[in-house]
Write a protein that holds these residues in place. Structure first.
Motif, PDB file in Angstrom:
ATOM      1  N   LEU B 212      51.347 -22.891 -26.910  1.00 16.43           N
ATOM      2  CA  LEU B 212      50.689 -23.286 -28.149  1.00 16.43           C
ATOM      3  C   LEU B 212      49.286 -23.811 -27.868  1.00 16.43           C
ATOM      4  N   SER B 216      46.171 -22.008 -29.419  1.00 18.46           N
ATOM      5  CA  SER B 216      45.266 -22.767 -30.282  1.00 18.46           C
ATOM      6  C   SER B 216      43.838 -22.623 -29.781  1.00 18.46           C
ATOM      7  N   MET B 247      41.967 -25.549 -35.590  1.00 18.66           N
ATOM      8  CA  MET B 247      42.366 -25.096 -34.256  1.00 18.66           C
ATOM      9  C   MET B 247      42.026 -26.158 -33.203  1.00 18.66           C
ATOM     10  N   TRP B 249      41.898 -29.264 -33.705  1.00 18.07           N
ATOM     11  CA  TRP B 249      42.886 -30.334 -33.861  1.00 18.07           C
ATOM     12  C   TRP B 249      44.179 -29.944 -33.147  1.00 18.07           C
ATOM     13  N   CYS B 250      44.560 -28.663 -33.293  1.00 19.20           N
ATOM     14  CA  CYS B 250      45.777 -28.189 -32.624  1.00 19.20           C
ATOM     15  C   CYS B 250      45.630 -28.272 -31.092  1.00 19.20           C
ATOM     16  N   PHE B 254      48.225 -30.430 -29.034  1.00 18.72           N
ATOM     17  CA  PHE B 254      49.139 -29.864 -28.032  1.00 18.72           C
ATOM     18  C   PHE B 254      48.787 -30.328 -26.627  1.00 18.72           C
TER      19      PHE B 254
END
Lengths: 236, 610
Positions: B212, B216, B247, B249-250, B254
């Motif tokens: 992920l 991302s 993205m 932020w992702c 992660f």
């Protein structure tokens, strides 16, 4: 060996002790007058110090403790010891202390009979691995390495160990009992003497059919007439 | 499975793609680009409507409106090669119409005073200046721009105005996209690879988090390069920027989740909560898109560096490499913060991902190693347990007792054989398990006591007082303690062992009490005066010796059992089962009139840290 009247057996397992007592009674018959069961090392030591016995059966693995302390005490005494133990791996060490036999558990009546028979005879060489002679000094027991002993002289019921350095120690076993435990290199040359053949320099013939051996450290020991032929074989 | 090799090859693939993209040198054509930075501009529906303001092009406010822009400049030979087309680069969040000396240049998008009639143009386009207009000398450029479709984003919207070689301007737009594209492909491969690994083995959450994280980062780079790669009309800009922000932020989320998953430290939940708030705040509070992104990534990387360093200080496997990766990325950001998102992002993220992979590989290898060691230890403990029952003291004494019964009391022999079979059956049933229900363990204890009762001709019993029957324990720990107590304790006809269990929060406290001998008779046995002959020549006996301490355990028979193989087995089993979350304490205690061997155990009630 004279009659076996009093036996002590050191064994913490009730049924196992019962078996030993029953078989001993069956094998020794009427001569046996008392069998004392001792369930711990402490009891065993206390009993050995204060009672006279003719034979000791000893288990070397008592409640997770090592029975060699008792064995060292017993080895210094006049009576013979037979080990009855599950710890087959301890046999060699036990023979070094001079036990008569090592009976591994479980055992049959015949095996125990064999062990009792060995009280009367000089067993084969591999059984006589004696390396220490335990000597009582006051309240302590001191092991005297057999390698230091030049010859052994009878002293009443006891034996006197004569070492290379000239010191002597009194051992509580009689000469004939010791003779059953000593390795092949130790030969009884006289009613009162056992000598380490390695220490013998020569065999002398004195006037009047008296014989003697001279020792490496100096001095002579008498040789009885019956033993001369045997001794001559040794010297080829 | 050989994860280290696989991780290594994946990491190498990524590294090569990064290096390749870094080798993309910027193309310098030898000709210069004329940046038209200072312009005059005015609002309004008609040109005549003033007032005119002189400012930098990028300072023109981005509020939705129609703007007129004018500038006069000197075109020189260096700005255009002979026989080459001239171009005008307009980069703005607006529909623009350009007039070169009053000639309309063909472009996309049409500005208008009304939102309804405006046709959104691309955020960036290179307009062709016809050769007959592109003479050396003074020229006037007039732009009419409108940005009614900007959405809620009112940050600066006029970026760049430049004149130069047409081909060069176009190429300049592409250089960035090439480099990012290559970094992108590497991350995509990593992302898909780890996603597949996770799908094959759903137990491995770190794979999912890494996948992920990589995907991302891919998403962020795709959104970032979208403009140069595909181009879009300016009204899509806000969508793209929102996507980039989401993205980013992702990526931050992660990254922090993966690190706090991999390196377990205290207050992890607390850290995760703070992290989510901290990376969300910049998005909600900071006005400019670029600032939002930079601050978000900065916060995330600082938190990540902090966590990694803490893990490093606790010497967790792979923490050093992870620290290096996160700190490297942070450094890339700090060196040139304003170019990070546009240019260094792929490099920073690539480095980060690369070292995270290496860190994960180290971590995995360490975990596999310790799992291997644990498996070996389990096998060894099982063997030790079974071997204990083949040990001569147990086996040979049992057989000797059996010989006696076979000859004297065959019925008893059969009972003994049954009891022994019960114990062996129970032992074999539990030996290869890591933990067993307490009642199974107690059954084993009772079986053992039955065998010992027969053998020793003594009634051994175990009284239990339990609160939680469902508790689980490692196999044969109480059995071992009971066995020790029976071996070392002294009893003539009866010995009662007591096992109690109390709950204390999430722990269970056990007490095993085993009498060490018969009641102490303080009057003591009669002193044997017939003892060994006293040596009168010896030193005088000191009768004033230390008083006998009746509170101390009697030294001889009841001395504490040494830390033998039994207790070692118990400790090893507890460590295997509960990690460090257990406590074992054994000591002799006076209870009423006798000495009692007391073993205290504190174990977690449910579950284990592993």
């Amino acid at each position: 060996m004279s009659l076996i009247r009093r036996i002590a057996l050191v064994e913490d397992e009730a049924v196992v002790a019962r078996r030993l007592e029953r078989l001993s009674r069956e094998l020794l018959g009427d001569q046996l007058t008392s069998v004392v069961r001792l369930a711990s090392l402490g009891e065993a030591l206390a009993h050995l110090r204060s009672h006279t016995i003719d034979l000791l059966f000893l288990d070397l693995d008592l409640r997770g403790k090592d029975g060699f302390e008792v064995l060292a005490e017993a080895a210094a005494e006049a009576f013979p010891t037979i080990i009855v133990s599950a710890r087959h791996d301890l046999a060699l060490r036990a023979f070094e202390f001079g036990v008569v036999d090592f009976v591994p558990k479980p055992y049959s009546r015949e095996r125990l009979a064999l062990a009792l028979g060995r009280l009367e005879e000089r067993g084969p060489g591999q059984r006589r691995q004696l390396r220490y002679l335990a000597v009582r000094k006051g309240s302590r027991v001191v092991p005297v390495p057999l390698a230091e002993v030049a010859y052994i002289q009878a002293s009443g019921d006891y034996s006197e160990l004569h070492c290379h350095d000239g010191t002597t120690h009194l051992h509580h076993k009689g000469l004939s009992d010791l003779n059953r435990l000593l390795p092949d290199a130790y030969v009884q040359i006289h009613r009162s003497y056992i000598v380490d053949l390695g220490q013998v320099v020569s065999l002398l013939s004195h006037p009047g059919s008296r014989y003697a051996v001279t020792l490496r450290q100096g001095g002579e020991l008498p040789v009885s007439r019956q033993r001369v032929r045997e001794l001559r074989r040794h010297f080829g | 499975m050989l994860p280290f090799r696989r991780h290594l090859s994946a990491a190498l693939a990524l590294l090569s793609s990064i290096l390749l993209s870094a080798c993309q040198a910027e193309n310098s054509g030898g000709r210069e680009v004329l940046y038209l930075s200072t312009v005059m501009w005015a609002q309004g529906e008609q040109v005549s409507e003033g007032p005119w303001t002189t400012s930098e092009f990028w300072r023109i406010p981005g509020a939705p409106q129609q703007v007129w822009i004018e500038t006069t400049f000197e075109l020189k030979d260096v700005h255009r090669g002979p026989g080459r087309p001239l171009g005008l680069l307009v980069a703005a969040l607006a529909s623009c119409e350009a007039r070169w000396d009053d000639h309309l240049l063909q472009g996309r998008g049409r500005p208008s005073a009304e939102a309804a009639t405006e046709v959104p143009g691309p955020t960036s386009q290179v307009l062709h200046v016809p050769d007959h207009l592109a003479s050396v000398g003074t020229h006037q450029l007039r732009l009419r721009c409108s940005n009614h479709h900007r959405g809620f984003d009112f940050s600066a919207g006029y970026w760049l105005l430049a004149v130069g070689d047409y081909g060069r301007l176009l190429q300049g737009e592409r250089v960035v996209s090439w480099t990012a594209l290559i970094g992108l492909s590497g991350m995509l491969v990593i992302g898909i690879y780890y996603l597949l690994l996770f799908l094959l083995d759903r137990q491995r959450r770190p794979y999912l988090l890494l996948a992920l994280l990589a995907l991302s980062a891919c998403g962020m780079l795709v959104a970032e390069t979208w403009r140069n790669l595909v181009g879009y009309t300016y009204d899509w800009h806000i969508v793209r920027m929102s996507l980039i922000a989401a993205m980013a932020w992702c990526v931050a989320f992660f990254l922090l989740w993966f690190l706090s998953d991999q390196f377990v430290l205290r207050r992890r939940g607390w850290f995760r909560g703070v992290a989510v708030v901290a990376i969300s705040l910049p998005l909600l509070t900071v006005p400019l898109w670029v600032d939002k992104l930079i601050l978000l990534l900065l916060v995330a990387l600082v938190l990540a560096v902090g966590w990694c360093i803490m893990a490093w200080r606790r010497q967790q496997e792979g923490a050093a490499v992870a620290t290096l990766g996160v700190a490297g990325c942070l450094l890339t950001l700090l060196i040139a913060p304003w170019q990070f998102v546009d240019r260094n992002l792929y490099l920073g993220l690539g480095l980060l991902l690369l070292l995270l992979l290496a860190s994960h590989a180290r971590h995995m290898r360490a975990a596999q190693l310790s799992a291997e060691v644990a498996r070996l230890r389990s096998a060894r403990l099982e063997l030790e347990l079974l071997k204990r029952h083949l040990q001569p003291h147990f086996l040979m004494n049992t057989l000797t007792a059996l010989s006696e019964w076979v000859e004297e009391e065959p019925a008893m022999a059969v009972r003994m054989i049954e009891a022994l079979a019960d114990e062996m059956r129970q032992l074999v049933r539990i030996a290869d398990r890591r933990r067993i229900p307490l009642h199974e363990e107690l059954k084993l204890c009772h079986c053992h006591l039955a065998v010992m009762s027969l053998r020793r001709d003594c009634n051994y019993r175990l009284q239990v007082d339990l609160e939680e029957l469902e508790a689980e324990v490692p196999p044969a720990i109480f059995h071992t303690l009971v066995e020790n107590a029976v071996t070392h304790g002294q009893a003539d006809t009866e010995m009662v062992l007591r096992l109690s269990q109390h709950r204390e929060g999430n722990h269970l406290r056990y007490f095993l009490l085993a009498p060490m001998g018969p009641p102490i008779n303080f009057a003591g046995p009669p002193i044997n005066l017939a003892g060994p002959p006293i040596n009168f020549a010896g030193p005088p006996i000191d009768l004033s010796g230390p008083p006998i301490d009746l509170t101390a355990p009697p030294a001889e028979e009841m001395a504490e059992p040494a830390e033998g193989t039994g207790l070692r087995y118990v400790r090893a089993r507890l460590t295997e089962c509960f990690g460090k979350d257990w406590l074992l304490h054994a000591a002799a205690q006076p209870v009423a009139d006798r000495w009692v061997w007391q073993t205290e155990l504190r174990l977690p009630w449910r579950g284990s840290p592993s």
